[in-house]
Design a protein around this motif. Sequence first.
Motif, PDB file in Angstrom:
ATOM      1  N   PHE A  18       0.807  -1.219   0.000  1.00  0.00           N
ATOM      2  CA  PHE A  18       0.000   0.000   0.000  1.00  0.00           C
ATOM      3  C   PHE A  18       0.840   1.269   0.000  1.00  0.00           C
ATOM      4  CE2 PHE A  18      -2.951  -3.085   1.996  1.00  0.00           C
ATOM      5  CZ  PHE A  18      -3.910  -3.055   0.999  1.00  0.00           C
ATOM      6  N   SER A  21       0.082   4.470  -2.263  1.00  0.00           N
ATOM      7  CA  SER A  21      -1.260   4.393  -2.843  1.00  0.00           C
ATOM      8  C   SER A  21      -2.141   5.568  -2.442  1.00  0.00           C
ATOM      9  CB  SER A  21      -1.937   3.069  -2.461  1.00  0.00           C
ATOM     10  OG  SER A  21      -2.146   3.005  -1.065  1.00  0.00           O
ATOM     11  N   ASP A  22      -1.555   6.573  -1.814  1.00  0.00           N
ATOM     12  CA  ASP A  22      -2.342   7.730  -1.413  1.00  0.00           C
ATOM     13  C   ASP A  22      -2.431   8.785  -2.508  1.00  0.00           C
ATOM     14  OD1 ASP A  22       0.335   8.215  -1.138  1.00  0.00           O
ATOM     15  OD2 ASP A  22       0.172   9.344   0.724  1.00  0.00           O
ATOM     16  N   SER A  23      -1.853   8.518  -3.651  1.00  0.00           N
ATOM     17  CA  SER A  23      -1.987   9.413  -4.804  1.00  0.00           C
ATOM     18  C   SER A  23      -2.857   8.732  -5.852  1.00  0.00           C
ATOM     19  CB  SER A  23      -0.613   9.722  -5.412  1.00  0.00           C
ATOM     20  OG  SER A  23      -0.089   8.558  -6.024  1.00  0.00           O
ATOM     21  N   ARG A  24      -3.328   9.494  -6.814  1.00  0.00           N
ATOM     22  CA  ARG A  24      -4.168   8.930  -7.883  1.00  0.00           C
ATOM     23  C   ARG A  24      -3.400   7.851  -8.655  1.00  0.00           C
ATOM     24  NH1 ARG A  24      -8.639  11.463  -9.605  1.00  0.00           N
ATOM     25  NH2 ARG A  24      -9.605  10.744 -11.501  1.00  0.00           N
ATOM     26  N   THR A  27      -2.950   4.794  -6.479  1.00  0.00           N
ATOM     27  CA  THR A  27      -4.188   4.027  -6.375  1.00  0.00           C
ATOM     28  C   THR A  27      -4.401   3.192  -7.633  1.00  0.00           C
ATOM     29  OG1 THR A  27      -5.161   5.694  -4.930  1.00  0.00           O
ATOM     30  CG2 THR A  27      -6.687   4.215  -6.039  1.00  0.00           C
ATOM     31  N   ARG A  28      -4.143   3.788  -8.793  1.00  0.00           N
ATOM     32  CA  ARG A  28      -4.260   3.037 -10.055  1.00  0.00           C
ATOM     33  C   ARG A  28      -3.272   1.876 -10.067  1.00  0.00           C
ATOM     34  NH1 ARG A  28      -2.594   6.364 -14.245  1.00  0.00           N
ATOM     35  NH2 ARG A  28      -3.020   4.616 -15.617  1.00  0.00           N
ATOM     36  N   LEU A  30      -2.009   0.262  -7.517  1.00  0.00           N
ATOM     37  CA  LEU A  30      -2.466  -0.761  -6.582  1.00  0.00           C
ATOM     38  C   LEU A  30      -3.616  -1.560  -7.187  1.00  0.00           C
ATOM     39  CD1 LEU A  30      -2.403  -2.130  -3.828  1.00  0.00           C
ATOM     40  CD2 LEU A  30      -3.887  -0.289  -2.982  1.00  0.00           C
ATOM     41  N   ALA A  31      -4.542  -0.902  -7.857  1.00  0.00           N
ATOM     42  CA  ALA A  31      -5.659  -1.606  -8.499  1.00  0.00           C
ATOM     43  C   ALA A  31      -5.142  -2.565  -9.565  1.00  0.00           C
ATOM     44  CB  ALA A  31      -6.642  -0.605  -9.101  1.00  0.00           C
ATOM     45  N   VAL A  66     -12.447   0.901  -9.351  1.00  0.00           N
ATOM     46  CA  VAL A  66     -11.455   1.977  -9.189  1.00  0.00           C
ATOM     47  C   VAL A  66     -10.944   2.418 -10.554  1.00  0.00           C
ATOM     48  CG1 VAL A  66      -9.108   2.475  -8.382  1.00  0.00           C
ATOM     49  CG2 VAL A  66     -10.743   1.372  -6.853  1.00  0.00           C
TER      50      VAL A  66
END
Length: 107
Positions: A18, A21-24, A27-28, A30-31, A66
Motif C-alpha cells: 500500500f 497508494s495515497d496518490s491517484r 491508487t491506479r 495498486l488496483a 477503481v
Amino acid sequence: MSFTSALREPTFAAREMFAGSDSREGTRALAREILMMEPADYAAAFRGSAIKRAKLWMLRRNACVVLGNIGTHKDLAVLEAMLVHEHEVVREHAAWAVARLGRHPPQ
C-alpha cells in the motif's frame, strides 16, 4: 490544530503493497497489482490480516471499479484480462470499466 499523531503501534502500519497508494497514480497502480495478483501472492500479502475475509475476486471487482472511475487507456489491458474471469461479477465490472474508459479520450 492537528488531530493526527505518529503511529505508535507497528501492528497497525500499512502493508508494503500500500506504500504510495495515497496518490491517484498510486491508487491506479495498486488496483492494477490486485488485478494481476496470483492467489498465492494474495495469501502472502495479507497473511494475518482481516482483509483476507474479502476474497481475491472481491478485491478484483473493486479494483475494476477503481480503474473504471480513475483509470486511463493504459489500464485497458489489465481490465480486458478480467473479461474472462471465472466470477461473473468480476467480468461485469471489468466490462463496465472497459466501456467507461473507452468513452474517454486517451490520456
